[in-house]
Design a protein around this motif. Structure first.
Motif, PDB file in Angstrom:
ATOM      1  N   GLU A  92      37.964  49.405  43.311  1.00 34.15           N
ATOM      2  CA  GLU A  92      39.404  49.379  43.062  1.00 34.15           C
ATOM      3  C   GLU A  92      39.678  49.657  41.594  1.00 34.15           C
ATOM      4  O   GLU A  92      38.847  49.420  40.727  1.00 34.15           O
ATOM      5  CB  GLU A  92      40.009  48.024  43.450  1.00 34.15           C
ATOM      6  CG  GLU A  92      39.440  46.849  42.678  1.00 34.15           C
ATOM      7  CD  GLU A  92      40.093  45.537  43.070  1.00 34.15           C
ATOM      8  OE1 GLU A  92      41.260  45.562  43.493  1.00 34.15           O
ATOM      9  OE2 GLU A  92      39.436  44.488  42.943  1.00 34.15           O
ATOM     10  N   SER A  93      40.862  50.184  41.335  1.00 28.72           N
ATOM     11  CA  SER A  93      41.292  50.494  39.976  1.00 28.72           C
ATOM     12  C   SER A  93      42.160  49.360  39.454  1.00 28.72           C
ATOM     13  O   SER A  93      43.075  48.900  40.149  1.00 28.72           O
ATOM     14  CB  SER A  93      42.076  51.806  39.974  1.00 28.72           C
ATOM     15  OG  SER A  93      42.554  52.104  38.686  1.00 28.72           O
ATOM     16  N   ILE A  94      41.882  48.918  38.232  1.00 25.54           N
ATOM     17  CA  ILE A  94      42.572  47.763  37.663  1.00 25.54           C
ATOM     18  C   ILE A  94      43.154  48.155  36.308  1.00 25.54           C
ATOM     19  O   ILE A  94      42.417  48.589  35.404  1.00 25.54           O
ATOM     20  CB  ILE A  94      41.607  46.578  37.475  1.00 25.54           C
ATOM     21  CG1 ILE A  94      40.945  46.219  38.818  1.00 25.54           C
ATOM     22  CG2 ILE A  94      42.334  45.370  36.897  1.00 25.54           C
ATOM     23  CD1 ILE A  94      39.842  45.201  38.681  1.00 25.54           C
ATOM     24  N   PRO A  95      44.470  48.024  36.119  1.00 29.62           N
ATOM     25  CA  PRO A  95      45.068  48.381  34.821  1.00 29.62           C
ATOM     26  C   PRO A  95      44.710  47.356  33.751  1.00 29.62           C
ATOM     27  O   PRO A  95      44.413  46.193  34.046  1.00 29.62           O
ATOM     28  CB  PRO A  95      46.569  48.371  35.118  1.00 29.62           C
ATOM     29  CG  PRO A  95      46.723  47.406  36.246  1.00 29.62           C
ATOM     30  CD  PRO A  95      45.489  47.556  37.091  1.00 29.62           C
ATOM     31  N   LEU A  96      44.753  47.803  32.494  1.00 32.81           N
ATOM     32  CA  LEU A  96      44.537  46.888  31.392  1.00 32.81           C
ATOM     33  C   LEU A  96      45.613  45.802  31.383  1.00 32.81           C
ATOM     34  O   LEU A  96      46.783  46.074  31.676  1.00 32.81           O
ATOM     35  CB  LEU A  96      44.568  47.637  30.061  1.00 32.81           C
ATOM     36  CG  LEU A  96      43.509  48.719  29.824  1.00 32.81           C
ATOM     37  CD1 LEU A  96      43.676  49.298  28.428  1.00 32.81           C
ATOM     38  CD2 LEU A  96      42.104  48.190  30.025  1.00 32.81           C
ATOM     39  N   LEU A  97      45.209  44.588  31.041  1.00 25.98           N
ATOM     40  CA  LEU A  97      46.168  43.502  30.874  1.00 25.98           C
ATOM     41  C   LEU A  97      46.913  43.673  29.545  1.00 25.98           C
ATOM     42  O   LEU A  97      46.538  44.497  28.710  1.00 25.98           O
ATOM     43  CB  LEU A  97      45.449  42.159  30.912  1.00 25.98           C
ATOM     44  CG  LEU A  97      44.669  41.863  32.210  1.00 25.98           C
ATOM     45  CD1 LEU A  97      43.918  40.549  32.076  1.00 25.98           C
ATOM     46  CD2 LEU A  97      45.594  41.854  33.417  1.00 25.98           C
TER      47      LEU A  97
END
Length: 318
Positions: A64-69
């Motif tokens: 899965e792709s996870i955006p930067l916090l």
């Protein structure tokens, strides 16, 4: 005059050579596969291996792709952006598809506040100016908006002009149409996200009769708008539709964007691509052909093909 940088997240399917020429800085996404992480920076040379590693035959959909916090994005901007320009415009993937826009807007205050010393040490005065804009698009649609923003900046537009143009004109005109290759992959991914672009019935029918759905994304939402007998026919119809847009003279900007989760050299050899290229050249329309970002391809599978264009009244898809 202020120096302005254009930023786009890794879901923006713009050719890397064009991004480099326009000075577009890529904000990465993290790709999580089990307990391992890689970074999606739209490194075109690495994408074929990443497709094989994370997409081909991966019906368990563990990646899965996870955006930067917020804080991670602040740190990235402070390391790579704020000392090199006075202002940045960050054009994000549609907020309906990712939390990145929310995280980016949350990072504005912290980035500006923490930028002062870095900028002073770099010989720059004043606070950093960061504008975050939701493109309402993904992949090739997002790339077209980034391309138009680069034109506007070159013509002297400021941040307010650009925000107004995206929010009142470009966002609503962005269309992305795609055809998947791996139906089981896309069905499972859509089910996980609570979408109905491919239902179980459509998957079973498509699998039995080699039918591929044709799916459009517009104004942040997706819907099935047709079906094709096999992916080859679907791709041919997508390219023919793009050609009809050029012939109709209905494009808001002189560009069409194309992304493929495979070897893009194959695309250039297709007769339908060559027909589109010839029509586009005669009309002065630029074709932007790029490998699909891993972030986008993770949602629709290996071999997926998509086109994007900006049009207020496009011709019907047939």
């Amino acid at each position: 005059m202020q120096e302005t940088a254009i930023l786009a997240d890794a879901a923006c399917d713009m050719p890397r050579a064009m991004m480099d020429a326009l000075g577009v800085h890529t904000i990465p996404f993290r790709i999580r596969a089990g307990d391992r992480f890689v970074v999606d920076t739209r490194d075109e040379a690495a994408l074929p291996d990443l497709y094989q590693q994370y997409l081909v035959g991966k019906q368990d959909h563990y990646a899965e792709s996870i955006p930067l916090l917020e804080r991670e994005l602040e740190d990235h901007l402070l390391r790579h952006v704020v000392a090199g320009c006075d202002r940045a415009i960050l054009l994000t993937i549609a907020s309906t598809r990712s939390k990145f826009y929310a995280n980016a807007t949350g990072a504005v205050v912290g980035t500006v506040a923490r930028s002062f010393k870095l900028r002073k040490d770099a010989g720059r005065s004043g606070l950093f100016d960061l504008t975050v804009i939701d493109t309402g698009a993904i992949g090739p649609g997002q790339a077209l908006i980034v391309r138009e923003v680069a034109r506007m900046l070159a013509d002297g537009a400021d941040g307010a002009d650009i925000s107004h143009a995206v929010e009142t004109r470009l966002r609503d005109a962005a269309h992305m149409i795609m055809v998947p290759n791996e139906l089981l992959y896309m069905y499972t991914r859509a089910k996980q996200k609570g979408e109905n672009s491919i239902t179980w019935g459509r998957y079973m029918l498509g699998n039995a009769f080699n039918i591929r759905p044709i799916i459009r994304m517009h104004q942040g939402e997706t819907e099935a708008i047709g079906k094709a007998r096999g992916q080859e026919e679907g791709i041919r119809r997508l390219l023919a539709h793009a050609e009809s847009c050029v012939r109709a003279g209905c494009l808001l900007t002189p560009d069409i964007s194309v992304a493929y989760a495979g070897n893009i050299d194959e695309v250039r050899a297709w007769p339908a691509w060559q027909a589109l290229a010839a029509t586009a050249e005669r009309a002065g329309v630029e074709l932007m052909l790029a490998p699909m970002s891993l972030t986008v391809a993770l949602n629709i599978g290996a071999g997926a093909f998509s086109i994007g264009y900006l049009s207020e009244v496009p011709p019907p898809f047939v």
